[in-house]
Design an enzyme around this catalytic site. Sequence first.
Site, PDB file in Angstrom:
ATOM      1  N   CYS A 115       0.839  -1.197   0.000  1.00  0.00           N
ATOM      2  CA  CYS A 115       0.000   0.000   0.000  1.00  0.00           C
ATOM      3  C   CYS A 115       0.882   1.258   0.000  1.00  0.00           C
ATOM      4  CB  CYS A 115      -0.906  -0.037   1.234  1.00  0.00           C
ATOM      5  SG  CYS A 115      -1.774   1.497   1.579  1.00  0.00           S
ATOM      6  N   CYS A 157       0.165   3.775   2.772  1.00  0.00           N
ATOM      7  CA  CYS A 157       0.618   3.210   4.054  1.00  0.00           C
ATOM      8  C   CYS A 157       2.120   3.421   4.226  1.00  0.00           C
ATOM      9  CB  CYS A 157       0.317   1.717   4.121  1.00  0.00           C
ATOM     10  SG  CYS A 157      -1.427   1.272   3.994  1.00  0.00           S
TER      11      CYS A 157
END
Length: 143
Positions: free
Chosen positions: A66, A69
């Site tokens: 991600c 993230c």
Amino acid sequence: MTFRHLTLSVSLCLCLCLAACGNREKSSASQSEATTTAAPAKDAPLTAITPHETLPTIIDFNAVWCGPCQRFAPIFEEVAKEYHGKAIFMSVDVDKSSELARMFEVSSIPQLTVLMPDGTVKSAVGFMEKSQFIDFITPYLPK
């Protein structure tokens, strides 16, 4: 000590404290009833998180694939260092701890979750700049 080692150490300490106090593990699908901490081996998935007696637990649900993230990870670590002693900070990889992600109803990442000592849960989804993250957690920190 890396942030990952710190979070694993905190998990282990919480588990040992629970065992010493005679608490038993409970499993629940409800966010507000997340009351136990597994003692994971290195890189093992977490299956539960225990609310701290007096401090909020701030959880960053993320994944290595991600992009947002990964951009948020250094911000999370920086804030964790700055607010050391005011909250417990944990980073959880949703791929390695899918049961825990389901328990906290993680459907999008990054998800930031605050687990209060009384078991209540507050969450926000999406990347945050440092100032936004601090604004999000400040109301839940001890005065």
